[in-house]
Design a protein around this motif. Structure first.
Motif, PDB file in Angstrom:
ATOM      1  N   VAL A 169       0.801  -1.147   0.045  1.00 29.42           N
ATOM      2  CA  VAL A 169      -0.016  -0.121   0.019  1.00 29.42           C
ATOM      3  C   VAL A 169       1.077   1.170   0.119  1.00 29.42           C
ATOM      4  CG1 VAL A 169      -0.262   0.234   2.640  1.00 29.42           C
ATOM      5  CG2 VAL A 169      -2.192   0.912   1.039  1.00 29.42           C
ATOM      6  N   PHE A 170       1.902   1.056   0.673  1.00 32.45           N
ATOM      7  CA  PHE A 170       2.925   2.360   0.611  1.00 32.45           C
ATOM      8  C   PHE A 170       3.270   2.778  -0.868  1.00 32.45           C
ATOM      9  CE2 PHE A 170       7.152   3.903   0.551  1.00 32.45           C
ATOM     10  CZ  PHE A 170       7.447   4.921   1.414  1.00 32.45           C
ATOM     11  N   TYR A 171       3.733   1.991  -1.568  1.00 33.09           N
ATOM     12  CA  TYR A 171       4.220   1.893  -3.074  1.00 33.09           C
ATOM     13  C   TYR A 171       2.841   2.279  -3.758  1.00 33.09           C
ATOM     14  CZ  TYR A 171       7.552  -0.510  -1.114  1.00 33.09           C
ATOM     15  OH  TYR A 171       8.987  -1.184  -0.096  1.00 33.09           O
ATOM     16  N   GLU A 172       1.965   1.776  -3.673  1.00 35.17           N
ATOM     17  CA  GLU A 172       0.318   1.986  -4.168  1.00 35.17           C
ATOM     18  C   GLU A 172       0.024   3.483  -4.116  1.00 35.17           C
ATOM     19  OE1 GLU A 172      -3.274  -0.851  -4.223  1.00 35.17           O
ATOM     20  OE2 GLU A 172      -3.538   0.644  -2.644  1.00 35.17           O
ATOM     21  N   THR A 173       0.158   4.097  -2.952  1.00 28.15           N
ATOM     22  CA  THR A 173      -0.116   5.505  -2.642  1.00 28.15           C
ATOM     23  C   THR A 173       0.761   6.190  -3.513  1.00 28.15           C
ATOM     24  OG1 THR A 173      -0.913   4.776  -0.248  1.00 28.15           O
ATOM     25  CG2 THR A 173      -0.373   7.122  -1.016  1.00 28.15           C
ATOM     26  N   ILE A 174       2.097   6.214  -3.404  1.00 33.20           N
ATOM     27  CA  ILE A 174       2.976   6.715  -4.192  1.00 33.20           C
ATOM     28  C   ILE A 174       2.398   6.760  -6.005  1.00 33.20           C
ATOM     29  CG2 ILE A 174       5.513   7.062  -5.403  1.00 33.20           C
ATOM     30  CD1 ILE A 174       6.121   5.838  -2.484  1.00 33.20           C
ATOM     31  N   GLU A 175       2.289   5.840  -6.066  1.00 31.71           N
ATOM     32  CA  GLU A 175       1.775   5.646  -7.604  1.00 31.71           C
ATOM     33  C   GLU A 175       0.447   6.241  -7.674  1.00 31.71           C
ATOM     34  OE1 GLU A 175       2.190   2.039 -10.710  1.00 31.71           O
ATOM     35  OE2 GLU A 175       0.026   1.852  -9.647  1.00 31.71           O
ATOM     36  N   LYS A 176      -0.464   6.063  -7.055  1.00 34.74           N
ATOM     37  CA  LYS A 176      -1.736   6.634  -7.350  1.00 34.74           C
ATOM     38  C   LYS A 176      -2.074   7.986  -7.296  1.00 34.74           C
ATOM     39  CE  LYS A 176      -6.637   6.099  -5.765  1.00 34.74           C
ATOM     40  NZ  LYS A 176      -7.467   5.584  -4.205  1.00 34.74           N
ATOM     41  N   TYR A 177      -1.085   8.700  -6.498  1.00 29.00           N
ATOM     42  CA  TYR A 177      -1.240  10.329  -6.180  1.00 29.00           C
ATOM     43  C   TYR A 177      -0.159  10.934  -6.699  1.00 29.00           C
ATOM     44  CZ  TYR A 177      -5.125   8.927  -3.100  1.00 29.00           C
ATOM     45  OH  TYR A 177      -6.249   8.491  -2.605  1.00 29.00           O
ATOM     46  N   GLY A 178       0.678  10.366  -7.400  1.00 26.54           N
ATOM     47  CA  GLY A 178       2.001  10.826  -7.948  1.00 26.54           C
ATOM     48  C   GLY A 178       2.939  11.789  -6.707  1.00 26.54           C
ATOM     49  N   VAL A 179       3.051  11.016  -5.779  1.00 26.99           N
ATOM     50  CA  VAL A 179       3.810  11.690  -4.536  1.00 26.99           C
ATOM     51  C   VAL A 179       5.203  11.958  -4.771  1.00 26.99           C
ATOM     52  CG1 VAL A 179       4.415  11.346  -2.246  1.00 26.99           C
ATOM     53  CG2 VAL A 179       2.359  10.338  -2.869  1.00 26.99           C
ATOM     54  N   ASN A 180       5.583  13.246  -4.628  1.00 26.89           N
ATOM     55  CA  ASN A 180       6.809  13.741  -4.848  1.00 26.89           C
ATOM     56  C   ASN A 180       8.045  13.496  -3.657  1.00 26.89           C
ATOM     57  OD1 ASN A 180       5.083  16.370  -6.458  1.00 26.89           O
ATOM     58  ND2 ASN A 180       6.228  14.702  -7.658  1.00 26.89           N
ATOM     59  N   VAL A 181       7.329  13.930  -2.471  1.00 27.67           N
ATOM     60  CA  VAL A 181       8.129  13.797  -1.235  1.00 27.67           C
ATOM     61  C   VAL A 181       7.591  12.956  -0.378  1.00 27.67           C
ATOM     62  CG1 VAL A 181       9.192  15.329   0.429  1.00 27.67           C
ATOM     63  CG2 VAL A 181       8.955  16.035  -1.991  1.00 27.67           C
ATOM     64  N   VAL A 182       8.296  11.932   0.357  1.00 31.25           N
ATOM     65  CA  VAL A 182       7.576  11.260   1.335  1.00 31.25           C
ATOM     66  C   VAL A 182       8.634  11.592   2.778  1.00 31.25           C
ATOM     67  CG1 VAL A 182       7.602   8.756   2.208  1.00 31.25           C
ATOM     68  CG2 VAL A 182       6.856   9.409   0.027  1.00 31.25           C
ATOM     69  N   PHE A 183       7.876  11.769   3.855  1.00 29.00           N
ATOM     70  CA  PHE A 183       8.500  11.913   5.086  1.00 29.00           C
ATOM     71  C   PHE A 183       8.050  10.568   5.985  1.00 29.00           C
ATOM     72  CE2 PHE A 183       8.745  13.909   9.460  1.00 29.00           C
ATOM     73  CZ  PHE A 183       9.931  13.647   9.487  1.00 29.00           C
ATOM     74  N   THR A 184       9.082   9.874   6.373  1.00 27.50           N
ATOM     75  CA  THR A 184       8.616   8.771   7.203  1.00 27.50           C
ATOM     76  C   THR A 184       9.502   8.591   8.218  1.00 27.50           C
ATOM     77  OG1 THR A 184       7.988   6.285   7.066  1.00 27.50           O
ATOM     78  CG2 THR A 184       9.959   7.055   5.516  1.00 27.50           C
ATOM     79  N   ALA A 185       9.664   7.283   8.951  1.00 22.95           N
ATOM     80  CA  ALA A 185      10.788   6.996   9.842  1.00 22.95           C
ATOM     81  C   ALA A 185      11.523   5.796   9.420  1.00 22.95           C
ATOM     82  CB  ALA A 185       9.765   6.629  11.140  1.00 22.95           C
ATOM     83  N   PRO A 186      12.761   5.686   9.956  1.00 16.61           N
ATOM     84  CA  PRO A 186      13.518   4.560   9.775  1.00 16.61           C
ATOM     85  C   PRO A 186      12.992   2.974  10.315  1.00 16.61           C
ATOM     86  CG  PRO A 186      14.846   6.261  10.824  1.00 16.61           C
ATOM     87  CD  PRO A 186      13.345   6.735  10.821  1.00 16.61           C
ATOM     88  N   THR A 187      12.056   3.076  11.189  1.00 18.55           N
ATOM     89  CA  THR A 187      11.148   1.758  11.614  1.00 18.55           C
ATOM     90  C   THR A 187      10.547   1.390  10.264  1.00 18.55           C
ATOM     91  OG1 THR A 187       9.621   3.211  12.654  1.00 18.55           O
ATOM     92  CG2 THR A 187      11.304   2.138  13.895  1.00 18.55           C
ATOM     93  N   ALA A 188       9.682   2.419   9.633  1.00 15.17           N
ATOM     94  CA  ALA A 188       8.977   2.034   8.565  1.00 15.17           C
ATOM     95  C   ALA A 188       9.855   1.471   7.393  1.00 15.17           C
ATOM     96  CB  ALA A 188       7.938   3.175   8.058  1.00 15.17           C
ATOM     97  N   LEU A 189      10.985   2.268   7.028  1.00 15.03           N
ATOM     98  CA  LEU A 189      11.934   1.852   5.936  1.00 15.03           C
ATOM     99  C   LEU A 189      12.053   0.320   6.298  1.00 15.03           C
ATOM    100  CD1 LEU A 189      13.796   5.067   5.225  1.00 15.03           C
ATOM    101  CD2 LEU A 189      11.663   4.002   3.861  1.00 15.03           C
TER     102      LEU A 189
END
Length: 260
Positions: A169-189
């Motif tokens: 779902v993380f990658y699906e969201t990027i593709e669906k909305y054309g996300v340019n910048v992601v801010f997340t946490a090392p635990t998520a990565l």
């Protein structure tokens, strides 16, 4: 004479009633805004129960505004000082014009992470925090559509768990909305890394320019994996590991690692 103005404090849904109570007392909050429940990976969190235990015997709290996500509408189920959010909005009787503020007027309290002891609150002011937010969005996240006075002109895409309801779902969201910048946490990565590279390969991630993270140190293995499989080894994106203090609300140091 300028009227006395109270600051606000944003409290995360996962906090205990004791932590919420401490923050209510710090701000001397007259109003607490909550929901009946929150949802975390499909599971309910009893937000109203946490709130009711936190405000028990606290005379400083005059009202608890409750957004009932479950859809209940009977007023009888609410406590004496609890107000239904939807009913409040529908009443149309709330007159709340915007107040003109000085730049040094108190805005809200932001807390330390608590990793080295009981969290301590830092009070931010209107002007300083607004300027800092604008500066970081423009220069650190490189957002292009910014408006004056610190108001963002970009579109945000908030997400909860990066693997719910499925690991892609993380990658699906990027593709669906054309996300340019992601801010997340090392635990998520690191979580995404454990699911493997088959998931990011199923989606078009070329809209992504920056993958930025903070929270704790990003280990070299997760950094290299994210750079290769999420950022296309630099073909379209770059990963930025940054260090900041929770209570400052902005990065203090940032680095784009040479991963090739």
């Amino acid at each position: 004479m300028r009227p006395h103005r109270r600051v606000h404090s944003v409290v995360y849904a996962g906090f205990s009633s004791g932590s919420l109570r401490d923050r209510i007392l710090d701000a001397q909050a007259k109003v607490v805004i909550t929901a009946d429940v929150g949802y975390r990976a499909g599971n309910e969190v009893d937000l109203l129960g946490i709130t009711e235990r936190a405000v028990a015997d606290l005379d400083v709290v005059e009202k608890v505004v409750v957004w009932r996500r479950k859809g209940a509408s009977d007023e009888a189920s609410l406590g004496a000082r609890e107000v239904d959010f939807d009913a409040l909005i529908a009443s149309g009787s709330v007159d709340c014009p915007a107040e003109e503020m000085d730049s040094e007027d108190p805005l809200y309290i932001l807390y330390t992470s608590g990793t080295t002891g009981k969290p301590k609150g830092v009070q931010h002011v209107h002007g300083g925090y607004m300027v800092g937010t604008y500066y970081h969005f423009k220069n650190f996240w490189d957002l292009h559509r910014l408006r004056a006075a610190g108001r963002r002109g970009d579109d945000g895409v908030p997400r909860g768990r990066v693997d719910y309801p499925h690991p892609g779902v993380f990658y699906e969201t990027i593709e669906k909305y054309g996300v340019n910048v992601v801010f997340t946490a090392p635990t998520a990565l690191r979580m995404l890394m454990r699911y493997g590279e088959d998931y990011p390969q199923q989606y078009d991630l070329r809209s992504l320019r920056f993958l930025t993270c903070a929270g704790e140190p990003l280990n070299p293995e997760a950094l290299r994996w994210s750079y290769e499989h999420i950022c296309g080894s630099g073909e379209w994106g770059h990963i930025v590991d940054n260090w900041w203090q929770t209570e400052t609300g902005g990065p203090c140091l940032g680095t784009t690692a040479p991963c090739r």
